[in-house]
Design an enzyme around this catalytic site. Structure first.
Site, PDB file in Angstrom:
ATOM      1  CB  CYS A 153      -0.961   0.001   1.174  1.00 12.13           C
ATOM      2  SG  CYS A 153      -0.207  -0.434   2.746  1.00 12.13           S
ATOM      3  CG  HIS A 184      -0.617   4.367   4.674  1.00  8.70           C
ATOM      4  ND1 HIS A 184      -1.237   3.989   5.837  1.00  8.70           N
ATOM      5  CD2 HIS A 184      -0.051   3.232   4.166  1.00  8.70           C
ATOM      6  CE1 HIS A 184      -1.066   2.693   6.026  1.00  8.70           C
ATOM      7  NE2 HIS A 184      -0.353   2.207   5.028  1.00  8.70           N
TER       8      HIS A 184
END
Ligand SMILES: NC(=O)c1ccc[n+]([C@@H]2O[C@H](COP(=O)([O-])OP(=O)(O)OC[C@H]3O[C@@H](n4cnc5c(N)ncnc54)[C@H](OP(=O)(O)O)[C@@H]3O)[C@@H](O)[C@H]2O)c1
EC number: 1.2.1.11
Length: 387
Positions: free
Chosen positions: A182, A295
């Site tokens: 990711c 994130h």
């Protein structure tokens, strides 16, 4: 097969070039909508169609598995039939998808009969055991784990970056395709347009990673700890060995002999595979922060040739899947909440690196929903390439 990619009416508009007032209202709108957006309640219905593929979700009860269902619905992904697979713990539970109830089945060797596409998100050991077995039976596997990412011959795909690497793989013909890590996906969504334009020689990455990257149990623990700390109780530490709420710590992946943890080395190795070059120097520091599900990353780029800030903005603002939030006047830049539940990767703080005398250094700040673009959305986009 013609894919109908209809925007889901429950998605926020992409804040490309928003003004500060529209940014504020977009942010408010996002906050207003987020709590009232339960899974599978999106108004666009996924496309059940006789000539669609049969799709299996492996790990459907997990954080990524649940997101697969939302993304398939939002993108109106065509399917003939669905199979919901997880461990014995979830077998027999009900999952709602596209207005139908499905019973979760325990994953076993027979699970892939008649399955054209399997979206795997049940951990590396499950992928290693069942991925090749499924592929041998003619199922085309899109794998979210790290099991096959660096395996030669397995394409590692970000659809906006290297769709051509998928080659001739098609649904129902076997084969394994890997979804990158990711953090790698989120970094490369922003860095690749710059790399394609002028070349990146060196990249220094610092990450601020959400709980969702460690799965549903980590998200639950962050929520529980937050409540416990506020109530003056000792926080429960079952997933991470530290207090997570109101704290941050170095990424929980195993530490290697060179002092880099696995997450950091994934970013280094996967970027080189996706960009097909060893001629880029990369260093990363990955940190877990008490954020629920998106994130953030700081990227410092050393470029092969000059690039002005305005040209960098121009490049990024026309990049697929990228939105700019870069309002210096109002100190308004991407936040994890901007990215949460949204498809795009948000980029801001676009500025020349003043530690250099030339115009060959650029700093960026990037936020992306790592369960979505960092996992489920990217995998579903790969599945679309297989149709
Ligand atoms: N979280 C992310 O953002 C992210 C991003 C990229 C990649 N990934 C990768 O995706 C995978 C899953 O991550 P996650 O965050 O969704 O984890 P999670 O929330 O912990 O979910 C794990 C899933 O795997 C299933 N599972 C576990 N053991 C199984 C078994 N023996 N047989 C069948 N299913 C089994 C679980 O089923 P039960 O509920 O029945 O136990 C659950 O559905 C991992 O490989 C992870 O590295 C995650």
């Amino acid at each position: 097969m013609q894919l109908q990619l209809q925007p889901c009416s429950c998605q926020s508009p992409s804040p490309r070039h928003l003004t500060s007032s529209s940014l504020r209202s977009a942010a408010l709108e996002q906050r207003r909508r987020r709590p009232s957006r339960p899974a599978n309640k999106c108004v666009v219905r996924a496309g059940k169609t006789a000539d669609g593929p049969t799709v299996a979700i492996v790990g459907v009860s997990g954080a990524v598995g649940k997101e697969f269902l939302r993304v398939l619905t939002e993108r109106n992904f065509p399917y003939k039939d669905m199979k919901m697979l997880a461990s014995a713990r979830s077998a027999g539970k009900q999952v709602d998808f596209d207005g139908q109830h499905y019973t979760v089945e325990e994953l076993n060797e027979q699970s892939f009969k008649g399955v054209d596409i399997a979206l795997f998100s049940a951990g590396g050991s499950i992928s290693k055991k069942f991925g090749p077995l499924a592929a041998d039976q003619g199922t085309t596997v899109v794998d979210n784990s790290s099991a096959f990412r660096m395996t030669e011959g397995v394409p590692l795909i970000i659809p906006e970056v290297n769709p051509e690497d998928i080659g001739s793989l098609k649904a129902g013909q076997g084969g394994i395709i890997a979804n990158p890590n990711c953090s790698t996906i989120i970094a490369l969504m922003a860095a690749t347009p710059i790399h394609k334009a002028v070349g990146i020689k060196r990249m220094v990455i610092s990450t601020y990673q959400a709980a969702s990257g460690a799965g549903q149990a980590a998200m639950d623990e962050l929520e529980l700890q937050t409540r416990e700390v506020l109530e003056g109780k000792q926080p429960t530490t079952q997933i991470f060995p530290f207090q997570y709420a109101f704290n941050l710590f170095s990424h929980n992946s195993p530490m290697g002999p060179n002092g880099y943890n696995e997450e950091e080395m994934k970013m280094v190795k996967e970027t080189k595979k996706i960009w097909k070059t060893e001629d880029v120097a990369i260093t990363a520091t990955c940190i877990r922060v008490p954020i629920m599900r998106a994130h953030a990353e700081s990227l410092n780029l050393e470029l092969a040739s000059d690039l002005s800030e305005s040209k960098a903005k121009e490049i990024l603002s026309s990049a697929a899947g990228v939105s700019l939030i870069d309002d210096r006047e109002h100190n308004r830049f991407p936040t994890p909440l901007d990215a949460s539940n949204n498809d795009d990767v948000y980029v801001g703080r676009i500025r020349r690196d003043i530690s250099r005398q030339d115009e060959c250094g650029l700093d960026l700040f990037v936020c992306g929903d790592q369960i979505k673009k960092g996992a489920a959305l990217n995998a579903v986009q790969i599945a679309e390439l297989l149709l």
